[in-house]
Design an enzyme around this catalytic site. Structure first.
Site, mmCIF file in Angstrom:
data_model
loop_
_atom_site.group_PDB
_atom_site.id
_atom_site.type_symbol
_atom_site.label_atom_id
_atom_site.label_comp_id
_atom_site.label_asym_id
_atom_site.label_seq_id
_atom_site.Cartn_x
_atom_site.Cartn_y
_atom_site.Cartn_z
ATOM 1 C CB SER A 1 2.649 1.723 6.472
ATOM 2 O OG SER A 1 1.412 1.359 6.987
ATOM 3 C CG HIS B 1 -0.628 0.340 2.492
ATOM 4 N ND1 HIS B 1 -0.336 -0.583 3.468
ATOM 5 C CD2 HIS B 1 -0.467 1.542 3.090
ATOM 6 C CE1 HIS B 1 -0.020 0.035 4.591
ATOM 7 N NE2 HIS B 1 -0.087 1.326 4.390
ATOM 8 C CG ASP C 1 0.217 -3.994 2.784
ATOM 9 O OD1 ASP C 1 0.804 -3.549 1.786
ATOM 10 O OD2 ASP C 1 -0.562 -3.313 3.477
HETATM 11 N N1 ARG Z 1 -4.970 0.655 7.670
HETATM 12 C C1 ARG Z 1 -3.661 0.655 7.078
HETATM 13 C C2 ARG Z 1 -3.042 2.056 7.193
HETATM 14 O O1 ARG Z 1 -3.582 2.949 7.746
HETATM 15 C C3 ARG Z 1 -3.648 0.116 5.694
HETATM 16 C C4 ARG Z 1 -4.357 0.949 4.686
HETATM 17 C C5 ARG Z 1 -4.279 0.432 3.297
HETATM 18 N N2 ARG Z 1 -5.322 -0.514 2.999
HETATM 19 C C6 ARG Z 1 -6.624 -0.187 2.708
HETATM 20 N N3 ARG Z 1 -7.497 -1.143 2.544
HETATM 21 N N4 ARG Z 1 -7.041 1.047 2.539
HETATM 22 O O2 ARG Z 1 -2.483 2.668 6.374
HETATM 23 N N1 ASP Z 2 -1.506 1.465 8.041
HETATM 24 C C1 ASP Z 2 -0.768 2.533 8.703
HETATM 25 C C2 ASP Z 2 0.227 3.212 7.754
HETATM 26 O O1 ASP Z 2 0.014 3.263 6.570
HETATM 27 C C3 ASP Z 2 -0.117 2.039 9.934
HETATM 28 C C4 ASP Z 2 -0.990 2.252 11.137
HETATM 29 O O2 ASP Z 2 -1.740 3.237 11.168
HETATM 30 O O3 ASP Z 2 -0.871 1.453 12.051
HETATM 31 O O4 ASP Z 2 1.176 3.827 8.157
#
Ligand code: ARG
Ligand code: ASP
Length: 719
Positions: free
Chosen positions: A650, A88, A224
């Site tokens: 991330s 991502h 990921d």
């Molecule tokens: N929750 C994670 C973060 O904040 C992964 C986000 C990417 N994935 C998604 N389905 N949007 O970045």
């Molecule tokens: N998914 C988040 C990021 O992209 C990580 C988190 O918020 O724990 O940095």
């Protein structure tokens, strides 16, 4: 009386003791100050020294960590500059190389030789050379009588003078960052590489498996990850893209462990956490929970429902909106989890108890005594403005798409008024591609529905004192849909060809037309009202809170004996550590710490856009062909740990007791997303891809063994 007291004391002691114990895994620590934590980390199983993690004079872990593209983290995992980050985090770059013929998002991409790697204009990675405390230089002449503005300009002046004195190489940059709310300052010397090439990525059905449904959730089954490579000039220093560039040779790279994880194993996550507010008082947490989160969740909820319906009805719409939807849904879901977690852990009440201890400590101290009451009353004053800014931000700036065009046209008019034809032309040249890009992924029907629903919410639920009277009059009654249709019928902004024609024609005519456009007029009115009634007062109160928090932070560090304080995250390099650990689902059931490929197959829905599984992966599962990466005939996928992470972490490597890579951080569990405001070690967990799954996908799934061959694979648990 005495009896009562006796009962109370052990309870209180137990409580305080549990606080100290519980805060063991909380914290995002500055890597150059780890000496103070070395003992604690070693007691948890770490076999390294603080110097092994951060050293200026010799290679250390920090030399393998990088800020990826400004928002994510990455790590170097080979002697030829191979970079591991999240799928991502690489998404936009992978998408930019994808086309109908070469659909790398759908099919994955693997460069089996270096000349197949793909260049990514605009992508950069930053390596940290050194970090130093510069507080004593920053704060020369600063005293409490200065206004915030004066204080800041004096500090800027001091730091600029300091910068002029220190020696760095010509390609290194020097940055200064406040920590502990400006009680201290650090200097960071960085080196930024800009020739970064894509080496490999799994298909979305692995790299984004579970998509929005599984996002922020455990148990998780997402691979990921993606791989890039840093290229350098002949001297190994940063250089613009050139076919003559060579793979970067790092000072240090991370060996990769083949031995996997067990519950209780020591973990260290190294990266660039973006932002947290761990020290705000209970009143600040309440403001987030009760005033900020509910409207922004409700607004996004409404918008997402409309988009979801449209996306389900037509594949074209789904493709157009997939990325926008994911972006809006990501934080929508996070805030819901955050509020649930704050409730579940009783965070506000626990903060109040901690504050009681602080108040007792500063009782009678003229400098600190009234700091908390003052902050509480400032948060009280701030709350309605913060709430109003959520409405404006979510409705006008984010979720109604057509307002983005209105904003462009409004800017165009201003450029024309300021600089005539020349101002118009300069902006127009940038605007035309932006307008075309906008329409590529735009459905006016959906946006019209979002417009009507959100403007109605803004008018009905927004604070009447802080919004425009006109808005309330026109959108609050049953008129919202009718008014919206009328506006969309009148505006020029929904007609792509017409817009481009106007932009390419005479500036005067275009400005004349846009200045009379109903949506441009609405946009200007809403943003003007916001500026006058909300933004102005909000930033004044925020300044006072910042000054208050600076004093509160200083007081906390001054009077709380025996506790170590870490600075809130601010996109600077940090170390967080904990253990591989499950967590309680409820009273009776506990989540396990690891997931397996079996779980991927349980979630498999053929052809589904979130839960499809590629055929080759199904075959490997059927034949249990896991090579050296499986564990007792099973393939690990993800695991969780009690490491304190946030957005920006991330792509951070998870490192074992000896400095080897064991995982790749990419998310947190839903119950624990309140860790940005309040870290509760019982339920806050970060989610990582198991390094063995990454190796398995590269080696067995993609058969890109050249990539695995350049890594150093180790067996730390065998020795
Ligand atoms: N929750 C994670 C973060 O904040 C992964 C986000 C990417 N994935 C998604 N389905 N949007 O970045
Ligand atoms: N998914 C988040 C990021 O992209 C990580 C988190 O918020 O724990 O940095």
């Amino acid at each position: 009386m005495t009896v009562k007291k006796l009962h109370f004391i052990p309870l209180l002691l137990a409580f305080i003791f549990s606080f100290n114990l519980l805060s063991a895994h909380e914290g995002m620590w500055l890597p150059h100050l780890l000496k103070q934590l070395e003992g604690d980390m070693q007691a948890m199983g770490m076999k390294m020294s603080a110097e092994d993690i951060y050293s200026v004079n010799s290679g250390s872990l920090k030399d393998a960590i990088l800020h990826f593209g400004g928002g994510c983290t990455g790590s170097i995992i080979s002697s030829s500059g191979l970079v591991l980050t999240n799928h991502h985090c690489g998404y936009g770059y992978i998408q930019s190389h994808s086309s109908i013929e070469n659909n790398y998002l759908r099919d994955g991409f693997w460069a089996k030789t270096k000349d197949q790697e793909l260049t990514n204009p605009g992508l950069f990675v930053t390596i940290i050379r050194r970090i130093e405390d510069v507080t004593e230089y920053a704060l020369v002449g600063v005293h409490s009588g200065l206004s915030e503005g004066k204080r800041q300009s004096l500090i800027d002046q001091n730091l600029n003078a300091y910068k002029a004195r220190i020696k760095v190489k010509s390609d290194e940059a020097v940055l200064f960052r406040p920590i502990y709310y400006g009680n201290q300052y650090i200097m960071i010397v960085t080196l930024t590489y800009t020739d970064i090439r894509l080496v490999g990525t799994p298909p979305e059905s692995i790299g984004k498996f579970g998509s929005d449904t599984d996002n922020w959730m455990w148990p998780r089954h997402t691979g990921d990850f993606s791989l890039f490579r840093i290229y350098a000039g002949p001297d190994n220093r940063p250089a613009a893209y050139s076919t003559d560039n060579k793979p970067y040779q790092p000072v240090h790279y991370l060996p990769v462990s083949l031995d996997g994880v067990e519950e209780g194993d020591f973990t260290l996550v190294f990266g660039f956490p973006g932002s947290t507010q761990e020290y705000i008082p209970a009143s600040g947490i309440s403001m987030n929970k009760d005033a900020i989160n509910p409207p922004r969740i409700a607004i996004r909820d409404t918008a997402l429902q409309i988009l979801n319906k449209g996306m389900r009805a037509a594949e074209k719409v789904r493709l157009q909106y997939a990325s926008k939807y994911a972006r809006v849904a990501n934080y929508w879901k996070k805030w819901i989890g955050q509020n649930q977690g704050l409730e579940r852990t009783n965070a506000v009440w626990k903060k109040i108890l901690e504050q009681k201890e602080f108040r007792d400590n500063v009782h009678g101290d003229p400098q600190y005594e009234d700091i908390l009451p003052r902050l509480d009353s400032l948060y009280g004053v701030l709350t309605p403005y913060m709430k109003a800014s959520q409405y404006y931000g979510e409705v006008v700036q984010r979720n109604i798409e057509i307002f983005a065009l209105a904003r462009y046209m409004s800017t165009l008019i201003h450029r024309y008024l300021e600089n005539g034809d020349e101002g118009f032309m300069a902006y127009r040249d940038r605007l035309i591609p932006a307008v075309n890009g906008f329409f590529k992924d735009y459905q006016v029907d959906l946006d019209r529905q979002v417009f009507a629903a959100l403007m109605r919410m803004y008018a009905v639920e927004g604070d009447p004192e802080l919004t425009s009277v006109e808005l309330i009059q026109q959108f609050s009654s049953g008129q919202a849909a009718y008014r919206t249709d009328a506006l969309f019928a009148q505006t020029l902004l929904t007609d792509q060809d017409g817009l481009i024609r106007l932009l390419e024609g005479s500036p005067e005519a275009a400005v004349h037309a846009f200045a009379q456009d109903s949506l441009v007029i609405w946009y200007d009115a809403l943003s003007r009202t916001y500026g006058e009634k909300v933004a102005g007062p909000l930033s004044k109160i925020q300044d006072e809170i910042d000054a208050g928090m600076r004093l509160y932070m200083a007081a906390l560090m001054d009077v709380t004996k025996g506790k170590k304080f870490y600075p809130d995250a601010n996109s600077t390099l940090r170390v967080t550590y904990g253990k591989v650990e499950g967590y309680p689902m409820n009273d009776t059931t506990r989540y396990d710490y690891i997931t397996w490929l079996d779980g991927v197959m349980e979630k498999y829905v053929p052809g589904d856009y979130e839960f499809d599984v590629p055929e080759r992966l199904r075959q490997l599962y059927a034949s249990k062909d896991y090579g050296p990466y499986g564990e007792n005939g099973k393939m690990p996928v993800c695991f969780i740990g009690s490491n304190h992470t946030t957005g920006g972490n991330s792509g951070s490597p998870t490192i074992d007791a000896e400095g080897n890579l064991i995982g790749l951080n990419f998310d947190r569990v839903w119950e624990g997303t309140m860790s940005d405001l309040y870290f509760d070690p019982t339920i806050c967990r970060n989610i990582m891809v198991d390094a063995r799954y990454i190796l398995f996908i590269i080696d067995k799934y993609a058969e890109a063994s050249t990539i695995v061959n350049e890594m150093t694979l180790v067996h730390p648990k065998r020795n």
